[in-house]
Write a protein that holds these residues in place. Structure first.
Motif, PDB file in Angstrom:
ATOM      1  N   VAL A  74       2.144 -54.239 -29.555  1.00  4.93           N
ATOM      2  CA  VAL A  74       1.483 -53.904 -29.833  1.00  4.93           C
ATOM      3  C   VAL A  74       0.591 -52.567 -29.469  1.00  4.93           C
ATOM      4  O   VAL A  74      -0.246 -52.187 -30.032  1.00  4.93           O
ATOM      5  CB  VAL A  74       0.164 -54.796 -29.455  1.00  4.93           C
ATOM      6  CG1 VAL A  74      -1.381 -55.178 -29.410  1.00  4.93           C
ATOM      7  CG2 VAL A  74       0.174 -56.217 -30.512  1.00  4.93           C
ATOM      8  N   GLY A  75       0.479 -53.012 -28.116  1.00  2.00           N
ATOM      9  CA  GLY A  75      -0.092 -51.437 -27.079  1.00  2.00           C
ATOM     10  C   GLY A  75       0.461 -50.367 -27.585  1.00  2.00           C
ATOM     11  O   GLY A  75      -0.274 -49.087 -27.988  1.00  2.00           O
ATOM     12  N   PHE A  76       1.800 -50.264 -27.798  1.00  2.00           N
ATOM     13  CA  PHE A  76       3.161 -48.865 -28.325  1.00  2.00           C
ATOM     14  C   PHE A  76       2.692 -48.872 -30.008  1.00  2.00           C
ATOM     15  O   PHE A  76       2.212 -47.541 -30.353  1.00  2.00           O
ATOM     16  CB  PHE A  76       4.596 -49.152 -28.478  1.00  2.00           C
ATOM     17  CG  PHE A  76       4.955 -48.068 -28.626  1.00  2.00           C
ATOM     18  CD1 PHE A  76       5.192 -46.792 -27.495  1.00  2.00           C
ATOM     19  CD2 PHE A  76       5.788 -47.920 -30.322  1.00  2.00           C
ATOM     20  CE1 PHE A  76       6.446 -46.233 -28.287  1.00  2.00           C
ATOM     21  CE2 PHE A  76       6.052 -47.030 -31.038  1.00  2.00           C
ATOM     22  CZ  PHE A  76       6.799 -45.859 -29.846  1.00  2.00           C
ATOM     23  N   GLU A  80      -0.154 -45.308 -30.215  1.00  2.00           N
ATOM     24  CA  GLU A  80       1.105 -43.711 -30.770  1.00  2.00           C
ATOM     25  C   GLU A  80       0.447 -43.728 -31.846  1.00  2.00           C
ATOM     26  O   GLU A  80       1.041 -42.453 -32.789  1.00  2.00           O
ATOM     27  CB  GLU A  80       2.808 -44.112 -30.633  1.00  2.00           C
ATOM     28  CG  GLU A  80       2.998 -44.846 -29.409  1.00  2.00           C
ATOM     29  CD  GLU A  80       3.444 -42.947 -29.442  1.00  2.00           C
ATOM     30  OE1 GLU A  80       3.701 -41.950 -29.726  1.00  2.00           O
ATOM     31  OE2 GLU A  80       3.250 -42.303 -27.840  1.00  2.00           O
ATOM     32  N   GLY A  81      -0.831 -44.397 -32.559  1.00  2.00           N
ATOM     33  CA  GLY A  81      -1.120 -44.221 -33.801  1.00  2.00           C
ATOM     34  C   GLY A  81      -0.418 -44.615 -35.292  1.00  2.00           C
ATOM     35  O   GLY A  81      -0.553 -44.325 -36.134  1.00  2.00           O
ATOM     36  N   LEU A  82       0.681 -45.773 -34.983  1.00  2.00           N
ATOM     37  CA  LEU A  82       1.833 -45.718 -35.827  1.00  2.00           C
ATOM     38  C   LEU A  82       0.634 -47.076 -36.884  1.00  2.00           C
ATOM     39  O   LEU A  82       0.720 -46.749 -38.505  1.00  2.00           O
ATOM     40  CB  LEU A  82       2.661 -46.521 -35.546  1.00  2.00           C
ATOM     41  CG  LEU A  82       3.224 -45.807 -34.382  1.00  2.00           C
ATOM     42  CD1 LEU A  82       4.656 -46.550 -34.347  1.00  2.00           C
ATOM     43  CD2 LEU A  82       3.825 -44.253 -35.308  1.00  2.00           C
ATOM     44  N   ALA A 200       4.283 -49.717 -19.206  1.00  2.00           N
ATOM     45  CA  ALA A 200       3.090 -50.559 -18.238  1.00  2.00           C
ATOM     46  C   ALA A 200       2.045 -49.515 -19.294  1.00  2.00           C
ATOM     47  O   ALA A 200       1.441 -51.056 -19.207  1.00  2.00           O
ATOM     48  CB  ALA A 200       3.405 -49.983 -16.900  1.00  2.00           C
ATOM     49  N   VAL A 201       1.448 -48.569 -19.641  1.00  2.00           N
ATOM     50  CA  VAL A 201       0.396 -48.783 -19.606  1.00  2.00           C
ATOM     51  C   VAL A 201       0.159 -49.343 -21.620  1.00  2.00           C
ATOM     52  O   VAL A 201      -0.783 -49.733 -22.286  1.00  2.00           O
ATOM     53  CB  VAL A 201      -0.067 -46.888 -20.082  1.00  2.00           C
ATOM     54  CG1 VAL A 201      -1.065 -46.782 -20.738  1.00  2.00           C
ATOM     55  CG2 VAL A 201      -0.288 -45.877 -18.578  1.00  2.00           C
ATOM     56  N   ASP A 202       1.021 -49.030 -21.835  1.00  2.00           N
ATOM     57  CA  ASP A 202       1.374 -49.537 -23.241  1.00  2.00           C
ATOM     58  C   ASP A 202       0.936 -51.207 -23.655  1.00  2.00           C
ATOM     59  O   ASP A 202      -0.318 -51.948 -24.032  1.00  2.00           O
ATOM     60  CB  ASP A 202       2.526 -49.409 -24.378  1.00  2.00           C
ATOM     61  CG  ASP A 202       2.776 -48.269 -24.955  1.00  2.00           C
ATOM     62  OD1 ASP A 202       1.402 -47.511 -25.567  1.00  2.00           O
ATOM     63  OD2 ASP A 202       3.564 -47.334 -24.873  1.00  2.00           O
ATOM     64  N   LYS A 203       1.691 -51.627 -22.653  1.00  2.00           N
ATOM     65  CA  LYS A 203       1.756 -53.134 -22.460  1.00  2.00           C
ATOM     66  C   LYS A 203       0.407 -53.171 -22.414  1.00  2.00           C
ATOM     67  O   LYS A 203      -0.457 -54.773 -22.198  1.00  2.00           O
ATOM     68  CB  LYS A 203       2.337 -53.802 -21.245  1.00  2.00           C
ATOM     69  CG  LYS A 203       4.388 -53.802 -21.294  1.00  2.00           C
ATOM     70  CD  LYS A 203       5.243 -54.001 -20.055  1.00  2.00           C
ATOM     71  CE  LYS A 203       6.179 -54.387 -20.997  1.00  2.00           C
ATOM     72  NZ  LYS A 203       7.664 -54.713 -19.509  1.00  2.00           N
ATOM     73  N   VAL A 204      -0.560 -53.258 -20.660  1.00  2.00           N
ATOM     74  CA  VAL A 204      -2.099 -53.294 -20.572  1.00  2.00           C
ATOM     75  C   VAL A 204      -3.163 -53.395 -21.857  1.00  2.00           C
ATOM     76  O   VAL A 204      -4.188 -54.206 -21.927  1.00  2.00           O
ATOM     77  CB  VAL A 204      -2.253 -53.046 -19.172  1.00  2.00           C
ATOM     78  CG1 VAL A 204      -2.477 -51.082 -19.309  1.00  2.00           C
ATOM     79  CG2 VAL A 204      -3.593 -53.147 -18.204  1.00  2.00           C
ATOM     80  N   LEU A 205      -2.579 -52.258 -22.454  1.00  2.00           N
ATOM     81  CA  LEU A 205      -3.761 -51.643 -23.408  1.00  2.00           C
ATOM     82  C   LEU A 205      -3.245 -52.711 -24.442  1.00  2.00           C
ATOM     83  O   LEU A 205      -4.624 -52.937 -25.172  1.00  2.00           O
ATOM     84  CB  LEU A 205      -3.462 -50.637 -24.468  1.00  2.00           C
ATOM     85  CG  LEU A 205      -3.837 -49.171 -23.419  1.00  2.00           C
ATOM     86  CD1 LEU A 205      -3.225 -47.850 -23.823  1.00  2.00           C
ATOM     87  CD2 LEU A 205      -4.969 -49.264 -22.688  1.00  2.00           C
ATOM     88  N   GLY A 206      -2.107 -53.119 -25.028  1.00  2.00           N
ATOM     89  CA  GLY A 206      -1.781 -54.263 -25.415  1.00  2.00           C
ATOM     90  C   GLY A 206      -2.702 -55.670 -24.984  1.00  2.00           C
ATOM     91  O   GLY A 206      -2.740 -56.217 -26.287  1.00  2.00           O
ATOM     92  N   ALA A 207      -2.205 -55.958 -24.336  1.00  2.00           N
ATOM     93  CA  ALA A 207      -2.370 -57.075 -23.508  1.00  2.00           C
ATOM     94  C   ALA A 207      -4.435 -57.130 -23.629  1.00  2.00           C
ATOM     95  O   ALA A 207      -5.244 -57.861 -23.749  1.00  2.00           O
ATOM     96  CB  ALA A 207      -2.830 -57.057 -22.422  1.00  2.00           C
ATOM     97  N   ALA A 208      -5.192 -55.522 -23.751  1.00  2.00           N
ATOM     98  CA  ALA A 208      -6.736 -56.266 -23.891  1.00  2.00           C
ATOM     99  C   ALA A 208      -6.957 -56.474 -25.460  1.00  2.00           C
ATOM    100  O   ALA A 208      -7.269 -57.378 -26.060  1.00  2.00           O
ATOM    101  CB  ALA A 208      -7.238 -54.585 -23.647  1.00  2.00           C
ATOM    102  N   ILE A 209      -6.137 -55.744 -26.341  1.00  2.00           N
ATOM    103  CA  ILE A 209      -6.194 -55.308 -27.656  1.00  2.00           C
ATOM    104  C   ILE A 209      -6.590 -57.084 -28.211  1.00  2.00           C
ATOM    105  O   ILE A 209      -6.997 -57.155 -29.113  1.00  2.00           O
ATOM    106  CB  ILE A 209      -5.893 -54.676 -28.392  1.00  2.00           C
ATOM    107  CG1 ILE A 209      -6.320 -53.084 -27.573  1.00  2.00           C
ATOM    108  CG2 ILE A 209      -6.274 -54.647 -30.140  1.00  2.00           C
ATOM    109  CD1 ILE A 209      -7.603 -52.542 -27.567  1.00  2.00           C
TER     110      ILE A 209
END
Length: 277
Positions: A74-76, A80-82, A200-209
């Motif tokens: 989800v975060g990636f 990445e704006g996909l 790690a950044v993608d994972k934590v952003l995805g976790a929040a969303i």
């Protein structure tokens, strides 16, 4: 529970918590110090190829820690704006293959057409940021402008980094992974770890969303690169703070996006490279 989280099957949620592949491996080694040699069993961080597959087409293969892969997907996709929203992603399957892990996702056709037009196939490096971008014009993408606010107080950031350090279980065991922490609306801290700092950044952003939380302040146990600031702005973070320094490009992107950028946030100090609000 949010709409985006309900779209994840129960088995995927369980895999996100622990992973079918262990995040740590135990290997024999020999330690040497002033007293001589001793045999030991060491904990090492695993890194495996993780393919992010959209509508049957592989877009990226990243070397990543095989944990929290639902958050990663989800975060990636968002950073990445996909896709524009988490609800546009349907996670179909997580395939554990001999060669690695394949995250199978479905997204709307108009999103997929945009991805196909980028001509960007990412080949997996642990620290990969822009590797695989086909041309220079595609490398530096337009950045989202966030609602500018003043940065948190110094002690607030230092306390948050101290809490993030205490949540780095994988790094405590292996000494080989980065962590990203996210202060969300309400003051809670979410943390994720990976051998790759971008992961790690993608994972934590995805976790929040996925849990319906609004990202506010991103903390990273690395330098602050262009890509990290860009990812943070893409999901509305107003501050990025790193324990090391930023790059000059990261400062310029922070200025464009209206993001507070803080470096060397450790011990009893920090350096503010861009202050918004």
């Amino acid at each position: 529970m949010t709409e985006s989280l309900r779209r994840f099957p129960d088995w995927w949620q369980a895999a996100n918590e622990s992973g079918s592949t262990e995040a740590l491996a135990r290997v024999p080694a020999v330690r040497e110090d002033s007293c001589g040699y001793s045999e030991s069993i060491e904990s090492l961080a695993e890194e495996v190829p993780v393919a992010l597959v959209y509508n049957g087409s592989s877009h990226a293969v990243m070397m990543a820690t095989p944990k929290d892969l639902g958050d990663f997907a989800v975060g990636f996709s968002l950073s990445e704006g996909l896709v524009g929203e988490a609800r546009e992603i349907e996670l179909v399957d997580c395939l554990h293959l001999a060669s690695g892990i394949s995250l199978q996702m479905l997204i709307p056709q108009h999103r997929f057409a945009t991805i196909a037009g980028r001509d960007r196939k990412l080949g997996g490096r642990t620290g990969c940021g822009l590797c695989g971008t086909a041309d220079l014009e595609a490398a530096i993408r337009p950045v989202r402008t966030v609602a500018s606010t003043p940065p948190p107080q110094r002690q607030t950031l230092l306390d948050a980094f101290s809490l993030l350090h205490r949540q780095q279980a994988l790094n405590a065991a292996s000494g080989a992974v980065h962590a990203a922490g996210l202060l969300v609306a309400g003051g809670a801290l979410i943390a994720r770890e990976d051998v790759g700092r971008h992961n790690a950044v993608d994972k934590v952003l995805g976790a929040a969303i996925r849990h319906g939380l609004r990202p506010c302040v991103l903390l990273v146990t690395s330098r602050a690169s262009y890509e990290l600031v860009h990812k943070a702005a893409q999901l509305g973070c107003t501050t990025v703070a790193a324990i090391s320094g930023p790059t000059a490009m990261a400062v310029r992107i922070a200025e464009q996006a209206g993001v507070n950028l803080v470096g060397f946030a450790r011990e009893d100090r920090m350096t503010i490279y861009h202050r918004a609000g």
